[in-house]
Design an enzyme around this catalytic site. Structure first.
Site, PDB file in Angstrom:
ATOM      1  N   ASN A 155       0.811  -1.225   0.000  1.00  0.00           N
ATOM      2  CA  ASN A 155       0.000   0.000   0.000  1.00  0.00           C
ATOM      3  C   ASN A 155       0.845   1.277   0.000  1.00  0.00           C
ATOM      4  OD1 ASN A 155       0.464  -1.200   2.708  1.00  0.00           O
ATOM      5  ND2 ASN A 155      -0.399   0.713   3.438  1.00  0.00           N
ATOM      6  N   SER A 203     -10.546  -5.983   0.135  1.00  0.00           N
ATOM      7  CA  SER A 203     -11.244  -4.790   0.617  1.00  0.00           C
ATOM      8  C   SER A 203     -12.093  -4.213  -0.506  1.00  0.00           C
ATOM      9  CB  SER A 203     -10.218  -3.753   1.070  1.00  0.00           C
ATOM     10  OG  SER A 203     -10.867  -2.529   1.376  1.00  0.00           O
ATOM     11  N   GLY A 204     -13.302  -3.752  -0.196  1.00  0.00           N
ATOM     12  CA  GLY A 204     -14.166  -3.170  -1.224  1.00  0.00           C
ATOM     13  C   GLY A 204     -13.705  -1.806  -1.704  1.00  0.00           C
ATOM     14  N   HIS A 205     -13.301  -0.955  -0.765  1.00  0.00           N
ATOM     15  CA  HIS A 205     -13.113   0.453  -1.141  1.00  0.00           C
ATOM     16  C   HIS A 205     -11.778   0.736  -1.818  1.00  0.00           C
ATOM     17  CE1 HIS A 205     -10.525   2.096   2.233  1.00  0.00           C
ATOM     18  NE2 HIS A 205     -10.914   0.962   2.801  1.00  0.00           N
ATOM     19  N   THR A 244     -25.501 -10.216  10.550  1.00  0.00           N
ATOM     20  CA  THR A 244     -26.318 -10.127   9.338  1.00  0.00           C
ATOM     21  C   THR A 244     -25.522  -9.432   8.239  1.00  0.00           C
ATOM     22  OG1 THR A 244     -28.290  -9.961  10.710  1.00  0.00           O
ATOM     23  CG2 THR A 244     -28.492  -9.267   8.407  1.00  0.00           C
ATOM     24  N   CYS A 330       1.574   8.027   6.424  1.00  0.00           N
ATOM     25  CA  CYS A 330       0.932   6.932   5.709  1.00  0.00           C
ATOM     26  C   CYS A 330       0.082   6.062   6.603  1.00  0.00           C
ATOM     27  CB  CYS A 330       1.964   6.092   4.974  1.00  0.00           C
ATOM     28  SG  CYS A 330       2.426   6.885   3.430  1.00  0.00           S
TER      29      CYS A 330
END
Ligand SMILES: *Cc1c(COP(=O)(O)O)cnc(C)c1O
Length: 391
Positions: A155, A203-205, A244, A330
Protein backbone atom coordinates in the site's frame (compact mmCIF):
# COMPACT_ATOMS: atom_id res chain seq x y z
CA UNK A 1 -4.74 24.13 -17.14
CA UNK A 2 -8.29 22.92 -17.14
CA UNK A 3 -8.09 20.36 -14.38
CA UNK A 4 -10.18 20.53 -11.26
CA UNK A 5 -8.11 20.86 -8.11
CA UNK A 6 -7.18 19.31 -5.81
CA UNK A 7 -6.35 16.41 -8.10
CA UNK A 8 -7.05 13.13 -6.30
CA UNK A 9 -3.81 11.12 -6.21
CA UNK A 10 -4.44 8.99 -3.15
CA UNK A 11 -5.94 5.83 -4.66
CA UNK A 12 -4.17 3.63 -2.07
CA UNK A 13 -6.04 5.34 0.77
CA UNK A 14 -9.34 4.77 -0.96
CA UNK A 15 -10.88 4.88 -4.42
CA UNK A 16 -13.98 6.74 -5.56
CA UNK A 17 -16.89 4.37 -5.97
CA UNK A 18 -17.66 3.50 -9.57
CA UNK A 19 -21.11 4.93 -10.50
CA UNK A 20 -22.10 1.48 -11.80
CA UNK A 21 -21.41 0.06 -8.36
CA UNK A 22 -23.73 2.60 -6.79
CA UNK A 23 -26.43 1.69 -9.34
CA UNK A 24 -26.11 -1.98 -8.47
CA UNK A 25 -26.34 -1.23 -4.76
CA UNK A 26 -29.27 1.19 -4.74
CA UNK A 27 -32.19 -1.28 -4.80
CA UNK A 28 -30.67 -3.08 -1.80
CA UNK A 29 -30.72 0.14 0.19
CA UNK A 30 -34.38 0.69 -0.68
CA UNK A 31 -37.18 -1.66 -1.63
CA UNK A 32 -35.17 -4.87 -1.50
CA UNK A 33 -34.67 -4.83 2.24
CA UNK A 34 -34.88 -8.53 3.12
CA UNK A 35 -32.60 -10.24 5.58
CA UNK A 36 -30.44 -12.58 3.49
CA UNK A 37 -30.52 -15.09 6.33
CA UNK A 38 -34.34 -15.31 6.40
CA UNK A 39 -34.99 -18.67 4.79
CA UNK A 40 -38.77 -18.81 4.93
CA UNK A 41 -39.82 -16.18 2.41
CA UNK A 42 -39.01 -14.37 -0.78
CA UNK A 43 -37.59 -11.24 0.88
CA UNK A 44 -34.79 -13.32 2.32
CA UNK A 45 -34.30 -15.53 -0.73
CA UNK A 46 -33.78 -12.65 -3.16
CA UNK A 47 -31.22 -11.02 -0.89
CA UNK A 48 -29.42 -14.31 -0.43
CA UNK A 49 -29.40 -14.93 -4.18
CA UNK A 50 -27.90 -11.50 -4.86
CA UNK A 51 -25.21 -12.07 -2.25
CA UNK A 52 -24.37 -15.47 -3.64
CA UNK A 53 -24.04 -14.04 -7.11
CA UNK A 54 -21.57 -11.47 -5.75
CA UNK A 55 -19.73 -14.20 -3.90
CA UNK A 56 -19.36 -16.18 -7.11
CA UNK A 57 -18.02 -13.21 -9.04
CA UNK A 58 -15.45 -12.39 -6.37
CA UNK A 59 -14.38 -16.02 -6.00
CA UNK A 60 -13.96 -16.47 -9.75
CA UNK A 61 -11.51 -13.56 -9.84
CA UNK A 62 -9.11 -15.46 -7.59
CA UNK A 63 -9.96 -18.93 -8.95
CA UNK A 64 -11.52 -19.93 -5.63
CA UNK A 65 -14.38 -22.13 -4.52
CA UNK A 66 -17.24 -19.69 -3.70
CA UNK A 67 -18.01 -21.79 -0.62
CA UNK A 68 -14.62 -20.76 0.73
CA UNK A 69 -15.29 -17.03 0.38
CA UNK A 70 -16.83 -15.05 3.25
CA UNK A 71 -17.87 -11.42 3.54
CA UNK A 72 -16.36 -9.22 6.23
CA UNK A 73 -16.35 -5.51 7.06
CA UNK A 74 -13.09 -4.97 5.15
CA UNK A 75 -9.50 -6.08 4.83
CA UNK A 76 -8.74 -5.03 8.41
CA UNK A 77 -11.25 -7.55 9.72
CA UNK A 78 -10.11 -10.19 7.23
CA UNK A 79 -6.48 -9.75 8.29
CA UNK A 80 -7.43 -9.91 11.97
CA UNK A 81 -9.35 -13.13 11.34
CA UNK A 82 -6.48 -14.65 9.35
CA UNK A 83 -3.81 -13.98 11.96
CA UNK A 84 -5.77 -14.36 15.18
CA UNK A 85 -8.04 -17.15 13.93
CA UNK A 86 -5.23 -19.41 12.76
CA UNK A 87 -3.00 -18.73 15.74
CA UNK A 88 -5.82 -19.37 18.20
CA UNK A 89 -6.36 -22.77 16.58
CA UNK A 90 -2.71 -23.78 16.26
CA UNK A 91 -0.82 -22.01 19.03
CA UNK A 92 -0.25 -25.20 21.04
CA UNK A 93 1.28 -27.20 18.18
CA UNK A 94 2.73 -24.41 16.02
CA UNK A 95 3.20 -21.14 17.90
CA UNK A 96 5.36 -19.45 15.22
CA UNK A 97 4.54 -17.12 12.35
CA UNK A 98 6.59 -15.14 9.84
CA UNK A 99 5.63 -11.61 8.85
CA UNK A 100 7.63 -9.04 6.87
CA UNK A 101 8.27 -5.84 8.85
CA UNK A 102 6.57 -3.84 6.11
CA UNK A 103 3.13 -5.46 6.41
CA UNK A 104 0.05 -3.31 6.96
CA UNK A 105 -0.54 -2.10 10.52
CA UNK A 106 -3.57 -4.33 10.97
CA UNK A 107 -1.46 -7.43 10.27
CA UNK A 108 1.40 -6.22 12.46
CA UNK A 109 -0.91 -5.31 15.36
CA UNK A 110 -2.88 -8.57 15.10
CA UNK A 111 0.39 -10.49 15.31
CA UNK A 112 1.45 -8.44 18.34
CA UNK A 113 -1.80 -9.35 20.09
CA UNK A 114 -1.03 -13.02 19.48
CA UNK A 115 2.50 -12.52 20.86
CA UNK A 116 0.82 -11.60 24.13
CA UNK A 117 -0.89 -15.01 24.03
CA UNK A 118 2.44 -16.77 23.55
CA UNK A 119 2.91 -16.74 19.78
CA UNK A 120 6.41 -16.18 18.40
CA UNK A 121 6.83 -13.90 15.40
CA UNK A 122 9.79 -13.66 13.04
CA UNK A 123 9.70 -10.13 11.69
CA UNK A 124 11.24 -10.63 8.28
CA UNK A 125 13.38 -7.75 6.99
CA UNK A 126 13.01 -6.57 3.39
CA UNK A 127 15.69 -5.49 0.94
CA UNK A 128 16.33 -1.90 -0.14
CA UNK A 129 13.89 -2.63 -2.98
CA UNK A 130 11.11 -3.50 -0.50
CA UNK A 131 11.01 -7.17 -1.51
CA UNK A 132 11.48 -10.11 0.83
CA UNK A 133 14.40 -12.46 0.26
CA UNK A 134 13.13 -15.99 -0.40
CA UNK A 135 16.21 -17.57 1.19
CA UNK A 136 15.64 -15.51 4.34
CA UNK A 137 12.03 -16.64 4.33
CA UNK A 138 12.97 -20.30 3.88
CA UNK A 139 15.53 -20.02 6.69
CA UNK A 140 12.94 -18.58 9.05
CA UNK A 141 10.52 -21.52 8.66
CA UNK A 142 10.43 -24.48 11.02
CA UNK A 143 8.19 -27.31 12.21
CA UNK A 144 6.65 -24.82 14.60
CA UNK A 145 5.61 -22.35 11.90
CA UNK A 146 1.84 -22.15 11.45
CA UNK A 147 1.51 -19.16 9.16
CA UNK A 148 3.33 -16.85 6.77
CA UNK A 149 1.56 -13.56 6.00
CA UNK A 150 2.77 -11.47 3.06
CA UNK A 151 0.88 -8.75 1.27
CA UNK A 152 0.51 -8.91 -2.53
CA UNK A 153 0.81 -5.25 -3.60
CA UNK A 154 2.24 -2.89 -1.02
CA UNK A 155 0.00 0.00 0.00
CA UNK A 156 2.83 2.48 0.62
CA UNK A 157 5.47 1.63 -1.97
CA UNK A 158 3.60 -0.47 -4.55
CA UNK A 159 5.98 -3.43 -4.71
CA UNK A 160 4.60 -6.83 -5.71
CA UNK A 161 5.97 -9.75 -3.70
CA UNK A 162 6.78 -13.10 -5.38
CA UNK A 163 3.53 -14.76 -4.29
CA UNK A 164 3.80 -18.05 -6.18
CA UNK A 165 7.29 -18.68 -4.83
CA UNK A 166 6.23 -17.86 -1.27
CA UNK A 167 3.22 -20.15 -1.67
CA UNK A 168 5.38 -23.02 -2.91
CA UNK A 169 7.78 -22.65 0.02
CA UNK A 170 4.90 -22.73 2.50
CA UNK A 171 2.95 -25.59 0.91
CA UNK A 172 6.04 -27.85 0.87
CA UNK A 173 6.30 -27.46 4.62
CA UNK A 174 2.62 -27.62 5.54
CA UNK A 175 2.53 -23.94 6.50
CA UNK A 176 -0.48 -21.74 5.73
CA UNK A 177 0.11 -18.79 3.42
CA UNK A 178 -2.04 -15.72 4.09
CA UNK A 179 -1.97 -12.92 1.55
CA UNK A 180 -3.30 -9.41 2.21
CA UNK A 181 -4.53 -8.61 -1.29
CA UNK A 182 -6.35 -5.36 -0.46
CA UNK A 183 -4.29 -3.42 -3.03
CA UNK A 184 -3.99 -6.29 -5.51
CA UNK A 185 -7.42 -7.85 -5.90
CA UNK A 186 -9.03 -6.68 -9.13
CA UNK A 187 -5.80 -5.04 -10.25
CA UNK A 188 -3.36 -7.86 -10.94
CA UNK A 189 -4.14 -11.51 -11.70
CA UNK A 190 -4.45 -13.56 -8.52
CA UNK A 191 -4.96 -17.32 -8.43
CA UNK A 192 -5.16 -19.08 -5.08
CA UNK A 193 -4.41 -22.44 -6.74
CA UNK A 194 -1.42 -21.45 -8.83
CA UNK A 195 -0.02 -19.23 -6.06
CA UNK A 196 -0.84 -21.76 -3.34
CA UNK A 197 -2.54 -19.11 -1.23
CA UNK A 198 -4.54 -20.55 1.69
CA UNK A 199 -6.10 -17.34 3.04
CA UNK A 200 -6.62 -14.10 1.12
CA UNK A 201 -7.95 -10.71 2.27
CA UNK A 202 -9.97 -8.34 0.09
CA UNK A 203 -11.24 -4.79 0.62
CA UNK A 204 -14.17 -3.17 -1.22
CA UNK A 205 -13.11 0.45 -1.14
CA UNK A 206 -9.70 -0.09 -2.74
CA UNK A 207 -11.33 -1.36 -5.93
CA UNK A 208 -14.03 1.26 -6.59
CA UNK A 209 -16.52 -0.50 -4.32
CA UNK A 210 -18.11 0.70 -1.08
CA UNK A 211 -16.33 1.22 2.23
CA UNK A 212 -17.19 -1.08 5.10
CA UNK A 213 -17.11 -4.35 3.19
CA UNK A 214 -14.45 -6.86 2.32
CA UNK A 215 -13.99 -10.58 2.02
CA UNK A 216 -11.76 -13.40 3.09
CA UNK A 217 -10.94 -16.59 1.24
CA UNK A 218 -10.18 -19.52 3.54
CA UNK A 219 -9.16 -22.77 1.85
CA UNK A 220 -11.47 -25.71 2.62
CA UNK A 221 -9.40 -28.61 1.38
CA UNK A 222 -5.85 -29.64 0.56
CA UNK A 223 -5.11 -28.24 3.02
CA UNK A 224 -8.22 -27.41 5.03
CA UNK A 225 -7.27 -24.30 7.00
CA UNK A 226 -7.83 -24.70 10.73
CA UNK A 227 -8.93 -21.50 12.43
CA UNK A 228 -11.22 -20.18 15.12
CA UNK A 229 -13.85 -17.60 14.06
CA UNK A 230 -13.35 -14.27 15.78
CA UNK A 231 -16.96 -13.09 15.62
CA UNK A 232 -19.50 -15.10 17.58
CA UNK A 233 -23.22 -14.98 17.02
CA UNK A 234 -25.93 -16.42 14.86
CA UNK A 235 -23.80 -18.64 12.70
CA UNK A 236 -24.07 -16.62 9.48
CA UNK A 237 -21.46 -17.21 6.77
CA UNK A 238 -21.31 -20.87 7.73
CA UNK A 239 -20.20 -19.93 11.23
CA UNK A 240 -17.08 -18.20 9.96
CA UNK A 241 -18.31 -14.68 10.56
CA UNK A 242 -21.49 -14.04 12.53
CA UNK A 243 -23.64 -10.99 11.88
CA UNK A 244 -26.32 -10.13 9.34
CA UNK A 245 -24.75 -9.46 5.96
CA UNK A 246 -25.40 -6.11 4.30
CA UNK A 247 -26.78 -7.03 0.88
CA UNK A 248 -26.05 -3.58 -0.59
CA UNK A 249 -22.41 -3.75 0.44
CA UNK A 250 -21.94 -7.34 -0.73
CA UNK A 251 -23.61 -6.58 -4.08
CA UNK A 252 -21.40 -3.48 -4.37
CA UNK A 253 -18.25 -5.49 -3.81
CA UNK A 254 -19.44 -8.07 -6.33
CA UNK A 255 -20.14 -5.41 -8.95
CA UNK A 256 -16.76 -3.76 -8.27
CA UNK A 257 -15.10 -7.14 -8.80
CA UNK A 258 -17.03 -7.74 -12.01
CA UNK A 259 -16.07 -4.33 -13.41
CA UNK A 260 -12.43 -4.86 -12.46
CA UNK A 261 -12.36 -8.19 -14.26
CA UNK A 262 -13.57 -6.72 -17.56
CA UNK A 263 -10.39 -4.94 -18.59
CA UNK A 264 -7.78 -5.71 -15.98
CA UNK A 265 -4.83 -6.03 -18.34
CA UNK A 266 -5.73 -2.97 -20.39
CA UNK A 267 -6.29 -0.86 -17.29
CA UNK A 268 -2.95 -1.94 -15.88
CA UNK A 269 -1.12 -0.81 -19.02
CA UNK A 270 -3.01 2.48 -19.13
CA UNK A 271 -2.06 3.21 -15.52
CA UNK A 272 1.52 2.13 -16.09
CA UNK A 273 1.75 4.46 -19.08
CA UNK A 274 0.39 7.42 -17.11
CA UNK A 275 2.69 6.88 -14.14
CA UNK A 276 5.80 6.23 -16.22
CA UNK A 277 5.12 9.42 -18.17
CA UNK A 278 4.76 11.30 -14.89
CA UNK A 279 8.01 9.82 -13.55
CA UNK A 280 9.89 10.65 -16.77
CA UNK A 281 8.84 14.30 -16.55
CA UNK A 282 9.91 14.69 -12.95
CA UNK A 283 13.18 12.88 -13.58
CA UNK A 284 13.92 15.09 -16.56
CA UNK A 285 13.90 18.16 -14.30
CA UNK A 286 15.11 16.50 -11.12
CA UNK A 287 17.23 13.41 -11.80
CA UNK A 288 18.13 13.25 -8.10
CA UNK A 289 14.74 12.01 -6.92
CA UNK A 290 14.63 8.55 -5.36
CA UNK A 291 11.94 5.96 -6.04
CA UNK A 292 10.91 3.88 -3.04
CA UNK A 293 10.44 0.21 -3.83
CA UNK A 294 11.50 -1.95 -6.74
CA UNK A 295 10.94 -0.39 -10.17
CA UNK A 296 10.11 -3.65 -11.91
CA UNK A 297 8.13 -5.72 -9.40
CA UNK A 298 5.56 -2.99 -8.99
CA UNK A 299 1.96 -1.94 -9.37
CA UNK A 300 2.30 1.31 -11.30
CA UNK A 301 -0.79 2.85 -9.75
CA UNK A 302 1.54 3.64 -6.86
CA UNK A 303 4.73 5.65 -6.98
CA UNK A 304 6.40 6.73 -3.75
CA UNK A 305 9.12 9.32 -4.33
CA UNK A 306 11.69 10.78 -1.92
CA UNK A 307 12.98 14.30 -2.54
CA UNK A 308 16.47 14.56 -1.02
CA UNK A 309 17.28 17.81 0.75
CA UNK A 310 13.71 19.07 0.98
CA UNK A 311 11.59 19.65 4.06
CA UNK A 312 8.56 17.38 4.16
CA UNK A 313 6.31 20.13 5.50
CA UNK A 314 7.25 22.65 2.84
CA UNK A 315 6.90 20.00 0.15
CA UNK A 316 3.44 19.03 1.38
CA UNK A 317 2.17 22.61 1.55
CA UNK A 318 3.72 23.34 -1.85
CA UNK A 319 1.77 20.58 -3.55
CA UNK A 320 -1.58 21.39 -1.93
CA UNK A 321 -3.28 21.22 -5.34
CA UNK A 322 -2.53 17.51 -5.31
CA UNK A 323 -4.32 15.22 -2.85
CA UNK A 324 -1.39 12.95 -2.02
CA UNK A 325 -0.11 11.16 1.06
CA UNK A 326 3.21 12.03 2.59
CA UNK A 327 5.89 9.61 3.63
CA UNK A 328 5.28 10.56 7.21
CA UNK A 329 1.54 10.20 7.45
CA UNK A 330 0.93 6.93 5.71
CA UNK A 331 -0.42 5.14 8.71
CA UNK A 332 -3.35 7.42 9.33
CA UNK A 333 -3.28 8.93 12.80
CA UNK A 334 0.34 8.20 13.64
CA UNK A 335 3.02 10.81 13.14
CA UNK A 336 6.71 10.40 12.49
CA UNK A 337 8.39 8.86 9.47
CA UNK A 338 6.90 5.77 7.92
CA UNK A 339 8.10 2.42 9.30
CA UNK A 340 7.99 1.11 5.75
CA UNK A 341 10.42 3.70 4.37
CA UNK A 342 12.63 3.13 7.39
CA UNK A 343 12.61 -0.62 6.68
CA UNK A 344 13.91 -0.05 3.16
CA UNK A 345 16.75 2.04 4.55
CA UNK A 346 15.57 5.59 4.00
CA UNK A 347 16.85 7.87 6.75
CA UNK A 348 14.25 9.80 8.75
CA UNK A 349 14.82 13.10 6.97
CA UNK A 350 14.37 11.49 3.58
CA UNK A 351 11.34 9.47 4.66
CA UNK A 352 9.57 12.62 5.74
CA UNK A 353 10.40 14.30 2.41
CA UNK A 354 8.51 11.62 0.49
CA UNK A 355 5.23 11.67 -1.37
CA UNK A 356 3.05 8.77 -2.46
CA UNK A 357 1.32 9.33 -5.79
CA UNK A 358 -1.62 6.97 -6.26
CA UNK A 359 -3.63 6.82 -9.45
CA UNK A 360 -6.43 4.69 -10.82
CA UNK A 361 -9.52 4.28 -12.97
CA UNK A 362 -10.58 7.92 -13.08
CA UNK A 363 -7.14 9.52 -13.38
CA UNK A 364 -6.65 11.37 -16.68
CA UNK A 365 -3.58 12.29 -18.72
CA UNK A 366 -4.37 15.98 -18.12
CA UNK A 367 -4.34 15.42 -14.37
CA UNK A 368 -0.98 13.68 -14.59
CA UNK A 369 0.48 16.49 -16.71
CA UNK A 370 -0.73 18.97 -14.11
CA UNK A 371 0.69 16.83 -11.30
CA UNK A 372 4.09 16.54 -12.95
CA UNK A 373 4.27 20.29 -13.60
CA UNK A 374 3.21 21.05 -10.05
CA UNK A 375 5.84 18.75 -8.54
CA UNK A 376 8.63 20.03 -10.79
CA UNK A 377 7.76 23.66 -10.06
CA UNK A 378 7.43 23.22 -6.29
CA UNK A 379 10.67 21.28 -6.00
CA UNK A 380 12.49 23.96 -8.00
CA UNK A 381 10.94 26.80 -5.97
CA UNK A 382 12.07 25.12 -2.78
CA UNK A 383 15.54 25.00 -4.26
CA UNK A 384 15.59 21.25 -3.95
CA UNK A 385 16.87 18.00 -5.37
CA UNK A 386 20.29 17.73 -6.88
CA UNK A 387 20.81 17.27 -10.56
CA UNK A 388 23.00 14.17 -10.40
CA UNK A 389 21.12 10.97 -10.93
CA UNK A 390 21.36 9.01 -7.70
CA UNK A 391 19.52 5.96 -8.90
C1 LIG B 1 -6.57 -0.50 2.97
C2 LIG B 1 -5.77 -1.68 3.35
C3 LIG B 1 -6.15 -2.51 4.42
C4 LIG B 1 -7.36 -2.21 5.27
O1 LIG B 1 -8.53 -2.39 4.52
P1 LIG B 1 -9.93 -1.84 5.05
O2 LIG B 1 -10.92 -2.47 4.09
O3 LIG B 1 -9.87 -0.36 4.93
O4 LIG B 1 -10.11 -2.33 6.43
C5 LIG B 1 -5.36 -3.59 4.70
N1 LIG B 1 -4.26 -3.87 3.98
C6 LIG B 1 -3.88 -3.12 2.94
C7 LIG B 1 -2.67 -3.49 2.17
C8 LIG B 1 -4.62 -2.00 2.60
O5 LIG B 1 -4.22 -1.25 1.58
Amino acid sequence: MGVKTPVYLDYQATTPMDPQVLDAMTPWLGPRFGNPHSSTHRFGWEAEAAIDQARGTIASLINADPKALFFTSGATESNNLAIKGVMEALIKQKPHMVIPVTEHKCVVESAKVMERFGARVTWLPVGANGLIDLDDLADSLSDETALVSVMAVHNEIGVVQPLAKIGALCRERGIYFHCDAAQAFGKIPLDVERMKIDILSISGHKIYGPKGVGAIYIRRSRPRVRFVPQMSGGGQENGVRAGTLAPALCVGLGEAARLASLDMGQEESRIKGLMQGFLAKIRASHPGILINGDLDARWWGNLNISFPGLSGDLLMSGVRDLAVSSGSACSSASTGPSYVLEAIGRPRSLASASLRFGIGRFTTAEEMDFAAETVCRVVSELGGVTQDAAE
